[in-house]
Design a protein around this motif. Structure first.
Motif, PDB file in Angstrom:
ATOM      1  N   PRO A   1      -0.659 -14.106   0.901  1.00 17.71           N
ATOM      2  CA  PRO A   1      -1.856 -14.208  -0.065  1.00 17.71           C
ATOM      3  C   PRO A   1      -2.444 -12.719  -0.474  1.00 17.71           C
ATOM      4  O   PRO A   1      -2.054 -11.927   0.177  1.00 17.71           O
ATOM      5  CB  PRO A   1      -3.128 -14.807   1.039  1.00 17.71           C
ATOM      6  CG  PRO A   1      -2.086 -15.433   2.008  1.00 17.71           C
ATOM      7  CD  PRO A   1      -0.792 -14.740   2.147  1.00 17.71           C
ATOM      8  N   ASP A   2      -3.296 -12.983  -1.474  1.00 11.52           N
ATOM      9  CA  ASP A   2      -4.116 -11.790  -1.812  1.00 11.52           C
ATOM     10  C   ASP A   2      -4.672 -11.081  -0.581  1.00 11.52           C
ATOM     11  O   ASP A   2      -5.449 -11.723   0.179  1.00 11.52           O
ATOM     12  CB  ASP A   2      -5.061 -12.175  -2.914  1.00 11.52           C
ATOM     13  CG  ASP A   2      -5.981 -11.039  -3.590  1.00 11.52           C
ATOM     14  OD1 ASP A   2      -6.449 -10.207  -2.685  1.00 11.52           O
ATOM     15  OD2 ASP A   2      -5.946 -11.016  -4.804  1.00 11.52           O
ATOM     16  N   PRO A   3      -4.301  -9.887  -0.610  1.00 11.83           N
ATOM     17  CA  PRO A   3      -4.781  -8.886   0.701  1.00 11.83           C
ATOM     18  C   PRO A   3      -6.424  -9.148   0.980  1.00 11.83           C
ATOM     19  O   PRO A   3      -6.950  -9.066   2.173  1.00 11.83           O
ATOM     20  CB  PRO A   3      -4.254  -7.626   0.780  1.00 11.83           C
ATOM     21  CG  PRO A   3      -4.037  -7.632  -0.889  1.00 11.83           C
ATOM     22  CD  PRO A   3      -3.789  -8.704  -1.271  1.00 11.83           C
ATOM     23  N   ARG A   4      -7.160  -8.964  -0.168  1.00 10.35           N
ATOM     24  CA  ARG A   4      -8.776  -8.990  -0.272  1.00 10.35           C
ATOM     25  C   ARG A   4      -8.921 -10.295   0.560  1.00 10.35           C
ATOM     26  O   ARG A   4      -9.869 -10.399   1.482  1.00 10.35           O
ATOM     27  CB  ARG A   4      -9.307  -8.844  -1.189  1.00 10.35           C
ATOM     28  CG  ARG A   4      -8.881  -7.535  -2.104  1.00 10.35           C
ATOM     29  CD  ARG A   4      -9.166  -7.502  -3.625  1.00 10.35           C
ATOM     30  NE  ARG A   4      -8.555  -8.407  -4.277  1.00 10.35           N
ATOM     31  CZ  ARG A   4      -8.370  -8.616  -5.588  1.00 10.35           C
ATOM     32  NH1 ARG A   4      -9.511  -8.089  -6.381  1.00 10.35           N
ATOM     33  NH2 ARG A   4      -7.883  -9.658  -6.281  1.00 10.35           N
TER      34      ARG A   4
ATOM     35  N   HIS B   1      -4.699  -1.951  -7.452  1.00 15.48           N
ATOM     36  CA  HIS B   1      -4.525  -2.904  -8.244  1.00 15.48           C
ATOM     37  C   HIS B   1      -5.122  -4.233  -7.423  1.00 15.48           C
ATOM     38  O   HIS B   1      -5.015  -5.275  -8.129  1.00 15.48           O
ATOM     39  CB  HIS B   1      -2.996  -3.015  -8.311  1.00 15.48           C
ATOM     40  CG  HIS B   1      -2.224  -2.770  -6.929  1.00 15.48           C
ATOM     41  ND1 HIS B   1      -2.145  -1.971  -6.419  1.00 15.48           N
ATOM     42  CD2 HIS B   1      -1.305  -3.774  -6.289  1.00 15.48           C
ATOM     43  CE1 HIS B   1      -1.519  -1.864  -5.112  1.00 15.48           C
ATOM     44  NE2 HIS B   1      -1.028  -2.901  -5.379  1.00 15.48           N
ATOM     45  N   TYR B   2      -5.747  -4.156  -6.580  1.00 15.34           N
ATOM     46  CA  TYR B   2      -6.798  -5.148  -5.828  1.00 15.34           C
ATOM     47  C   TYR B   2      -7.774  -4.677  -5.573  1.00 15.34           C
ATOM     48  O   TYR B   2      -8.338  -4.317  -4.550  1.00 15.34           O
ATOM     49  CB  TYR B   2      -6.001  -5.531  -4.644  1.00 15.34           C
ATOM     50  CG  TYR B   2      -4.684  -6.349  -4.542  1.00 15.34           C
ATOM     51  CD1 TYR B   2      -4.640  -7.683  -4.769  1.00 15.34           C
ATOM     52  CD2 TYR B   2      -3.481  -5.765  -4.272  1.00 15.34           C
ATOM     53  CE1 TYR B   2      -3.560  -8.447  -4.935  1.00 15.34           C
ATOM     54  CE2 TYR B   2      -2.289  -6.306  -4.539  1.00 15.34           C
ATOM     55  CZ  TYR B   2      -2.396  -7.705  -4.744  1.00 15.34           C
ATOM     56  OH  TYR B   2      -1.289  -8.740  -4.870  1.00 15.34           O
ATOM     57  N   PRO B   3      -8.916  -4.585  -6.895  1.00 11.56           N
ATOM     58  CA  PRO B   3      -9.982  -3.746  -7.062  1.00 11.56           C
ATOM     59  C   PRO B   3     -11.130  -4.654  -5.920  1.00 11.56           C
ATOM     60  O   PRO B   3     -11.253  -5.904  -6.077  1.00 11.56           O
ATOM     61  CB  PRO B   3     -10.372  -3.974  -8.375  1.00 11.56           C
ATOM     62  CG  PRO B   3      -9.549  -4.905  -8.653  1.00 11.56           C
ATOM     63  CD  PRO B   3      -8.400  -4.903  -8.140  1.00 11.56           C
TER      64      PRO B   3
ATOM     65  N   ALA C   1       1.042  -1.482  -0.039  1.00 14.37           N
ATOM     66  CA  ALA C   1      -0.079   0.034   0.178  1.00 14.37           C
ATOM     67  C   ALA C   1       0.804   1.327   0.003  1.00 14.37           C
ATOM     68  O   ALA C   1       0.306   2.261   0.023  1.00 14.37           O
ATOM     69  CB  ALA C   1      -0.819  -0.143   1.272  1.00 14.37           C
ATOM     70  N   ASN C   2       2.145   1.001   0.157  1.00 12.98           N
ATOM     71  CA  ASN C   2       3.319   2.260   0.161  1.00 12.98           C
ATOM     72  C   ASN C   2       2.661   3.164   1.309  1.00 12.98           C
ATOM     73  O   ASN C   2       2.756   4.457   1.160  1.00 12.98           O
ATOM     74  CB  ASN C   2       3.196   3.017  -1.186  1.00 12.98           C
ATOM     75  CG  ASN C   2       3.788   2.366  -2.277  1.00 12.98           C
ATOM     76  OD1 ASN C   2       4.827   1.650  -2.048  1.00 12.98           O
ATOM     77  ND2 ASN C   2       3.516   2.488  -3.454  1.00 12.98           N
TER      78      ASN C   2
END
Length: 334
Positions: A257-260, A300-302, A146-147
């Protein structure tokens, strides 16, 4: 209060340099690990042989009587070993410099105890399709994705959770156990919780697995995870891959893993009666704050209709409940 605090330009520059320098170092480490321990010319009963040596005790095997072909192999090995040794030594200094700077800038870090395990796993190529970091240590990687800093997010705990995700059946080889023993020979399997290893300092490593991947682990490997259906969710989406530092200033790579899916699984776990009551509150908070951070700073993780339509029945209501109170999307610069 905004759920996110962006990294400064200096912090971002440091992370870019850290990644580049780590990649150079780990490449040299992998090449070094791929070399035979040693090759030696030995005289046996007046005749010369080339031997491959396996360990410090000098154990090894003959590769055959000395010949022009084996002499060329010996010389090529010596040259390659010297070249890789030089690269290892040259890459370590700049990497340590970037890691110390990241530590001084207080970029999100993980517990020092996890560092040797992650570096050894990466040296063996296990972070590229065999293992995911699925516990709280993954949170620091999500902050880097997420910077920025994710405010109020609960920190890591004194244990380490890994998920076995290998899709191809492995040989009857103790991949995990050999890796852990290389890090610390005092690791033993907890006889009461066979999915957990513990070292002499009581540091615990737990291994989890989705039912669809349980059969790819060698039968003799340890620790032996119990297949959990909820681990299937963490195989979805696109993994996060970040280089950061431990609290002792040493560099590590985390693939998580994908954060969502991670966030929603955390919220789901917080509502399970089987979950440790002391962890349920932390799970709920982690999941909700991570979803907020994704909405604000990870376009980028909509979190959109396509994602919602792909959610299973157990997770869809949890997502909709969060979505009703979702934070207003920020511009790319926040």
């Amino acid at each position: 209060m905004n759920a996110m605090k962006p990294f400064t330009d200096e912090q971002l520059r440091t992370l870019i340099n850290l990644r580049q320098r780590y990649e150079g170092w780990i490449d040299a480490e992998r090449r070094w690990a791929a070399l035979p321990y040693d090759l030696r010319r030995k005289e046996v009963k007046g005749r010369a042989y080339l031997y491959e040596i396996f360990d410090r005790s000098g154990n090894g095997r003959s590769l055959g009587p000395w010949s022009d072909e084996l002499e060329a192999r010996f010389e090529a090995y010596r040259a390659a070993k010297e070249d890789i040794k030089t690269r290892r030594e040259a890459s370590r200094g700049p990497l340590d410099e970037s890691a110390r700077l990241a530590q001084a800038l207080r970029i999100p870090m993980i517990a020092s105890e996890a560092g040797p395990i992650l570096r050894e796993a990466d040296r063996r190529g296990l972070l590229d399709g065999s293992l995911l970091v699925v516990g709280t240590n993954a949170i620091a990687a999500y902050a880097l994705e997420a910077n920025g800093f994710i405010r109020e997010l609960p920190d890591e705990t004194a244990d380490f959770d890994l998920a076995w995700i290998e899709s191809d059946t492995t040989r009857d080889e103790q991949v995990l156990w050999n890796m852990l023993k290389a890090v610390d020979p005092t690791f033993t399997v907890n006889t009461e919780r066979t999915f957990q290893a513990r070292n002499a300092k009581a540091y615990e490593v737990e291994v989890l697995v989705a039912p669809s991947r349980a059969g790819t682990m060698a039968r003799t490997d340890r620790p032996r995870p119990v297949p959990l259906p909820e681990q299937e969710w963490l195989l979805n989406g696109k993994a996060v891959d970040q280089v950061l530092v431990c609290r002792d200033g040493s560099p590590v790579r985390i693939v998580a893993p994908d954060p969502r899916w991670f966030a929603l699984q955390k919220i789901w776990m917080s509502e399970q009666a089987k979950r440790n009551p002391q962890k349920r509150g932390k799970d709920a908070k982690q999941g909700a704050l991570l979803l907020d951070a994704i909405e604000i700073a990870m376009p980028h993780y909509p979190l959109d209709e396509n994602f919602e339509c792909g959610l299973p029945g157990e997770l869809a209501p949890l997502y909709l409940r969060w979505a009703e109170q979702r934070p207003q999307r920020r511009a790319p610069g926040w």
